[in-house]
Design an enzyme around this catalytic site. Sequence first.
Site, mmCIF file in Angstrom:
data_model
loop_
_atom_site.group_PDB
_atom_site.id
_atom_site.type_symbol
_atom_site.label_atom_id
_atom_site.label_comp_id
_atom_site.label_asym_id
_atom_site.label_seq_id
_atom_site.Cartn_x
_atom_site.Cartn_y
_atom_site.Cartn_z
ATOM 1 N N ARG A 82 22.233 -9.163 -92.236
ATOM 2 C CA ARG A 82 21.311 -8.847 -91.347
ATOM 3 C C ARG A 82 21.401 -7.649 -90.543
ATOM 4 N NH1 ARG A 82 20.645 -11.143 -85.217
ATOM 5 N NH2 ARG A 82 18.676 -10.115 -84.723
ATOM 6 N N HIS A 126 16.284 -4.393 -82.005
ATOM 7 C CA HIS A 126 17.269 -5.031 -81.460
ATOM 8 C C HIS A 126 17.688 -4.141 -80.295
ATOM 9 C CE1 HIS A 126 21.085 -7.612 -82.596
ATOM 10 N NE2 HIS A 126 21.131 -7.040 -81.305
ATOM 11 N N GLU A 171 16.181 -11.591 -79.359
ATOM 12 C CA GLU A 171 16.350 -12.010 -78.161
ATOM 13 C C GLU A 171 15.482 -11.277 -76.889
ATOM 14 O OE1 GLU A 171 20.618 -11.696 -77.286
ATOM 15 O OE2 GLU A 171 20.986 -12.914 -78.924
ATOM 16 N N ASN A 301 19.897 -17.334 -82.306
ATOM 17 C CA ASN A 301 21.207 -16.875 -81.697
ATOM 18 C C ASN A 301 21.799 -17.925 -80.761
ATOM 19 O OD1 ASN A 301 20.513 -14.600 -83.327
ATOM 20 N ND2 ASN A 301 20.546 -13.107 -81.613
ATOM 21 N N TYR A 303 25.546 -18.936 -78.827
ATOM 22 C CA TYR A 303 27.016 -18.708 -78.558
ATOM 23 C C TYR A 303 27.454 -19.501 -77.770
ATOM 24 C CZ TYR A 303 26.294 -13.890 -80.569
ATOM 25 O OH TYR A 303 25.937 -13.012 -81.295
ATOM 26 N N GLU A 361 22.572 -15.338 -85.422
ATOM 27 C CA GLU A 361 23.901 -14.937 -84.821
ATOM 28 C C GLU A 361 24.471 -16.210 -84.422
ATOM 29 O OE1 GLU A 361 23.658 -11.972 -81.442
ATOM 30 O OE2 GLU A 361 22.208 -10.584 -82.890
HETATM 31 C C1 FCB Z 1 23.767 -11.053 -78.419
HETATM 32 C C2 FCB Z 1 23.061 -9.743 -79.107
HETATM 33 C C3 FCB Z 1 24.213 -8.964 -79.849
HETATM 34 C C4 FCB Z 1 25.588 -9.106 -79.517
HETATM 35 C C5 FCB Z 1 25.968 -10.612 -79.092
HETATM 36 C C6 FCB Z 1 27.382 -10.749 -78.664
HETATM 37 O O1 FCB Z 1 23.066 -11.427 -77.476
HETATM 38 O O2 FCB Z 1 22.085 -10.071 -79.840
HETATM 39 O O3 FCB Z 1 23.825 -7.867 -80.170
HETATM 40 O O4 FCB Z 1 25.703 -8.595 -78.477
HETATM 41 O O5 FCB Z 1 24.879 -11.237 -78.072
#
Ligand code: FCB
Length: 458
Positions: A82, A126, A171, A301, A303, A361
């Site tokens: 990607r 992006h 995002e 995405n 985290y 992500e």
């Molecule tokens: C996300 C972004 C990516 C990177 C990660 C850590 O929000 O899409 O570009 O910065 O966080």
Amino acid sequence: MTNRIPDPARFPARFTWGVATSSYQIEGAPREDGKGPSIWDTFCRTPGKVRGGDTGDVACDHYHRLDSDLDMIRDLGVNAYRFSISWPRILPHGRGAVNQAGLDFYQRLVDGLLTRGITPWATLYHWDLPQTLEDEGGWTVRGTAEAFGTYSAVVAAALGDRVRHFITLNEPWCSAYLGYGIGIHAPGRHDLRASFAATHHLLVGHGRAMQAIRGQAPGAQAGITLNLHHTYPATDTPADRAAAYRMDGFQNRWYLDPVYGRGYPQDMVDLLGDLSPQSQGLVLPGDTELMGQPTDFLGVNMYSRAVGQDAPGEGFLHARQIRPEGSAYTGFDWEVAPDSLTDLLVRLQEDYAPDAIYITENGSTYPDVADEDGNVNDLERTQYLTEHLAATQEALARGAKVAGYFAWSLMDNFEWAEGYDKRFGIVHVDFDTQVRTPKLSGRTYRDFLARAGQAVGA
Ligand code: FCB
């Protein structure tokens, strides 16, 4: 708690296994071959905006190291990559004449992937908006959404015979809120009304891009990538549960509902009052349908998670995100919460029924220490990776139609407002020499993929 050891045999045979990057974070070459300036070029030159005054001028120098980087991707054994396309490389001022040299770079990238047996996944936006469009109001004005549709058609027409997977936006929450609301990302504005105007034009732009892809690349798979946090109440009180629901509304439902054709969630429209795009007169007849163009997949995405507490009078949400004690945290101070990935994926399947979900992500930053040879023994990142793979496996077992996973990131890169201070790569980059060295996490991922039988050529 789920079993934290993923089993490659428990993933579908045709699972997509990838790594992810974005143009501004790795390419460098900001003015080469006719590229126009983006809002990140401008933002990085604004004193005090990016840690240490870092810029993406060189980044990973990927623009000049394309072939060796593609070899590196192949050697990880992934079957998909990607990347994102820099809008100002293709249309230096956002609209108008096409810069063929910019398109040529991505043709080489795509051909190089296909030659190596790797499926290209192209993100159209992006975050590197052409500066010329920002000068006209950026995402706060509808013209940018229309220009995004035109740009998307150019890319889909040029690459659509070989790129069969397109992501419209990455995002939009970050573009709108971090960029226009609280100013920590480009273009650095501090205006909440503007940020909600931006959310609307981003979603309209997504709709226009979907139409463009359908028109120019029939049969290609297309969708959007959202940054989603599963949201939990701090306590089981009705007040905290309501607060968590408002946070879910702001972070998740505000994007998911329109993308799935439902329009904006009414509870949020009511809560936002004057801030809402509706009260700003920006929502036009037909927009619900436009934003809700059918997609083939949802890109997620993930985290961390969010834990919400009622906080009357605090911000427009009257809610506060708390930092649970006793949890592990990454270098960004994001809570490590793999079970929340399972909960999130299951919830998405239940509430929105996407045809497929791709984790576009997932990753972590830690203060890596490299030895003289560039080796990084990143135990914490490796654990983060394996725990999130296990959480994905658990979501599959619970019925979520997860079809792929992309690790963020292929390699250390320019981490936006944090510059080069925050490293997310599974491959270490020495920014003085540009030498790349797989970390323990990268080697672990490669070994896992080899066992999954998904390695290219397997
Ligand atoms: C996300 C972004 C990516 C990177 C990660 C850590 O929000 O899409 O570009 O910065 O966080």
